[in-house]
Design a protein around this motif. Structure first.
Motif, PDB file in Angstrom:
ATOM      1  N   MET A 167      15.549  84.888  72.884  1.00 20.74           N
ATOM      2  CA  MET A 167      16.171  85.844  71.948  1.00 20.74           C
ATOM      3  C   MET A 167      17.537  85.361  72.109  1.00 20.74           C
ATOM      4  O   MET A 167      18.176  85.126  73.090  1.00 20.74           O
ATOM      5  N   ILE A 168      18.310  85.533  70.801  1.00 21.34           N
ATOM      6  CA  ILE A 168      19.823  85.363  70.781  1.00 21.34           C
ATOM      7  C   ILE A 168      20.439  86.320  70.125  1.00 21.34           C
ATOM      8  O   ILE A 168      20.269  87.005  69.100  1.00 21.34           O
ATOM      9  N   GLY A 237      32.086  82.379  62.089  1.00 18.90           N
ATOM     10  CA  GLY A 237      31.964  83.329  61.034  1.00 18.90           C
ATOM     11  C   GLY A 237      30.422  83.945  61.325  1.00 18.90           C
ATOM     12  O   GLY A 237      29.513  83.331  62.097  1.00 18.90           O
ATOM     13  N   THR A 238      30.178  84.882  60.996  1.00 20.61           N
ATOM     14  CA  THR A 238      28.715  85.692  60.867  1.00 20.61           C
ATOM     15  C   THR A 238      27.567  84.912  60.397  1.00 20.61           C
ATOM     16  O   THR A 238      26.675  84.843  61.117  1.00 20.61           O
ATOM     17  N   ALA A 239      27.755  84.629  59.212  1.00 25.03           N
ATOM     18  CA  ALA A 239      26.529  83.747  58.626  1.00 25.03           C
ATOM     19  C   ALA A 239      26.108  82.280  59.212  1.00 25.03           C
ATOM     20  O   ALA A 239      25.223  82.107  59.585  1.00 25.03           O
ATOM     21  N   ALA A 240      27.219  81.609  59.726  1.00 25.68           N
ATOM     22  CA  ALA A 240      26.942  80.487  60.470  1.00 25.68           C
ATOM     23  C   ALA A 240      26.669  80.616  61.791  1.00 25.68           C
ATOM     24  O   ALA A 240      25.790  80.125  62.408  1.00 25.68           O
ATOM     25  N   ALA A 241      27.143  81.632  62.370  1.00 26.71           N
ATOM     26  CA  ALA A 241      26.408  82.083  63.827  1.00 26.71           C
ATOM     27  C   ALA A 241      25.210  82.578  63.821  1.00 26.71           C
ATOM     28  O   ALA A 241      24.204  82.111  64.563  1.00 26.71           O
ATOM     29  N   ILE A 242      24.471  83.257  62.663  1.00 29.34           N
ATOM     30  CA  ILE A 242      23.062  83.710  62.418  1.00 29.34           C
ATOM     31  C   ILE A 242      22.419  82.295  62.443  1.00 29.34           C
ATOM     32  O   ILE A 242      21.348  82.018  62.994  1.00 29.34           O
ATOM     33  N   VAL A 254      13.575  85.640  68.558  1.00 29.72           N
ATOM     34  CA  VAL A 254      14.406  87.032  68.084  1.00 29.72           C
ATOM     35  C   VAL A 254      15.703  86.835  67.795  1.00 29.72           C
ATOM     36  O   VAL A 254      16.392  86.136  68.939  1.00 29.72           O
ATOM     37  N   VAL A 255      16.319  87.087  66.874  1.00 27.38           N
ATOM     38  CA  VAL A 255      17.676  87.142  66.815  1.00 27.38           C
ATOM     39  C   VAL A 255      18.259  88.631  66.723  1.00 27.38           C
ATOM     40  O   VAL A 255      17.711  89.478  65.715  1.00 27.38           O
ATOM     41  N   ASP A 285      26.255  85.913  51.716  1.00 32.86           N
ATOM     42  CA  ASP A 285      26.218  84.741  52.717  1.00 32.86           C
ATOM     43  C   ASP A 285      25.335  85.027  54.055  1.00 32.86           C
ATOM     44  O   ASP A 285      24.340  84.423  54.428  1.00 32.86           O
ATOM     45  N   ASP A 286      25.562  86.446  54.592  1.00 36.08           N
ATOM     46  CA  ASP A 286      24.892  86.962  55.623  1.00 36.08           C
ATOM     47  C   ASP A 286      23.182  87.199  55.252  1.00 36.08           C
ATOM     48  O   ASP A 286      22.420  86.771  56.139  1.00 36.08           O
TER      49      ASP A 286
END
Length: 473
Positions: A167-168, A237-242, A254-255, A285-286
């Motif tokens: 999980m991340i 940023g959020t999308a790239a982190a996901i 799991v994320v 993007d998210d």
């Protein structure tokens, strides 16, 4: 010591989405995308750079190979973020929109941890005792249904502690040196960790709920054998982190997205009451990053946000200026469905920790609600690692809290249940898919109740019940 309230806000993000069709990643498609990338980069001011949200174009074919997204993977070549800028973002977005290759360019407001609005947590000044007491009795969310998720019953089932599940957590900072977070963790694997103590306490509290160590002191996580890591949104940023998190996981892992941001209700304004804040998937993007996870079989759990918003409101159907023409409101589900498990915040049992927040499992006033919400967790009175109001002092590695809150505290409870059930499923011979996991959460659990002015029709879903989840059927 100083009180802990809102963490520092993350930076605003400038996102660019180019035109493109859903098709395979052929050499000609890749070459065309590189040409567009070069042209758009030339439009940026000195010091700014264009970054692909889904990573280098030449690596994308391997990442989508064998997934449902392989035939349409050119979709992921369209998303870019602009880095290296902290001002004039709207003006640069307008310049980029003038290029014929651009389908949309927009500025996302900063993301924040969704701790309950106006919550202030005072860190105790007294140093911790030589040995931390056992606080597990204060973790009512571990208790049998309908008060808790019945984690202890799951611990008696093979895999029920989350064995084999990775999980991340996606947010801003953590303290993985905490005395109760030393086992089954791999630390921060992406992004730049924020030095802000608010972010650090928040991430530490989230980690404790899910995978706090099994020992004779402190707290115990719902799924303590889950292997937990983290990716920070700062830097990428959020999308790239996901996307970074997804690429480090496999099908059935799991994320957790522990963030929300200001939505259109109040023109994306930063508000201390968090009114109008919504889940991240509403931004294109998210949404694409979560759908990327779903296509790779990775389960995404997402905080529903603390904006007191009805996510079924027609307001969210209106495409904002700068969004690509192809965008559709993901809160409606259907073809635009992200596939994530979205979590609302419910009340703990009345009298727990000596406080009354309304009937157990009723919607807390700040929680978003609507048909899109899949499940709920406790949004008040959560005992876990961090903050230091329950046990404080000079050493953060010994801090614990009794009052973690918001969809911040609710989403890790659901995540812990997901990891536990996935561990049991794997031990029984087959991991559950994202769609199966979401369906199981909706089909089982302790039902939502009504509170004055907050009827159960304002959906936040059921509180997970691991015994029921694991039962045949």
């Amino acid at each position: 010591m100083a009180s802990q309230h809102r963490a520092l806000r993350s930076p605003a993000e400038l996102i660019v989405v180019t035109h493109g069709t859903e098709r395979p990643l052929t050499p000609s498609v890749l070459e065309q995308s590189r040409g567009i990338e070069s042209r758009l980069a030339a439009l940026l001011p000195p010091g700014a750079e264009l970054a692909r949200i889904f990573g280098p174009a030449n690596r994308l074919p391997g990442r989508v190979a064998g997934t449902p997204h392989e035939p349409v993977a050119a979709e992921y070549l369209k998303y870019f973020s602009v880095r290296g800028l902290d001002q004039d973002l709207d003006a640069i977005a307008a310049r980029l929109r003038e290029d014929d290759a651009v389908d949309g360019a927009y500025v996302k407001p900063p993301a924040e941890p969704p701790i309950a609005p106006y919550d202030t947590i005072e860190t105790a000044t007294t140093d911790a005792p030589p040995v931390t007491p056992n606080f597990e009795v204060r973790q009512g969310y571990l208790d049998p249904a309908p008060e808790g998720v019945d984690a202890r019953s799951a611990w008696t089932v093979p895999g029920g502690r989350g064995a084999g599940v990775r999980m991340i957590d996606i947010e801003g900072a953590w303290r993985f040196t905490h005395e109760d977070l030393l086992a089954n963790q791999g630390g921060v694997i992406g992004g730049n960790t924020s030095p802000d103590r608010g972010w650090r306490n928040h991430g530490t509290a989230v980690a404790g709920e899910i995978s706090g160590d099994v020992n004779a002191f402190g707290i115990t996580g719902i799924a303590p054998e889950t292997f937990i890591r983290a990716v920070s949104i700062f830097g990428a940023g959020t999308a790239a982190a996901i996307r970074t998190a997804v690429d480090a996981l496999g099908a059935g892992d799991v994320v957790l997205i522990e963030l929300h941001r200001p939505g259109p209700r109040f023109n994306y304004a930063d508000r201390p009451d968090q009114a109008g804040y919504i889940a991240l998937e509403w931004w294109p993007d998210d949404l694409a990053a979560i759908r990327y996870a779903n296509g790779r079989g990775v389960i995404v759990v997402e905080a529903g946000g603390n904006g007191a918003e009805d996510l079924d409101d027609a307001l969210y159907d209106a495409r904002p200026f700068g969004f690509p023409a192809s965008w559709r409101n993901p809160f409606r589900g259907g073809a635009a469905d992200s596939g994530a498990i979205m979590v609302g915040a419910g009340a703990p049992p009345p009298g727990f920790h000596g406080r009354d927040h309304g009937p157990a499992r009723s919607r807390l006033a700040f929680s978003n609600f609507g048909s899109r919400i899949d499940a709920q967790g406790w949004g008040r009175e959560v005992t876990t690692t961090g903050y230091g109001d329950l046990q404080g002092g000079s050493d953060e590695d010994l801090w614990y809290t009794d009052v973690f809150s918001g969809t911040s505290s609710a989403a890790p409870i659901v995540t812990g249940a997901v990891a536990s059930y996935q561990g049991m499923s794997a031990a029984a011979g087959r991991r559950r898919t994202p769609a199966e996991m979401r369906a199981r959460l909706r089909a089982t659990g302790s039902p939502q109740t009504s509170a004055p002015g907050r009827p159960a029709s304002q959906r936040i879903g059921n509180l997970p019940d691991l015994r029921a989840m694991a039962a045949p059927g």
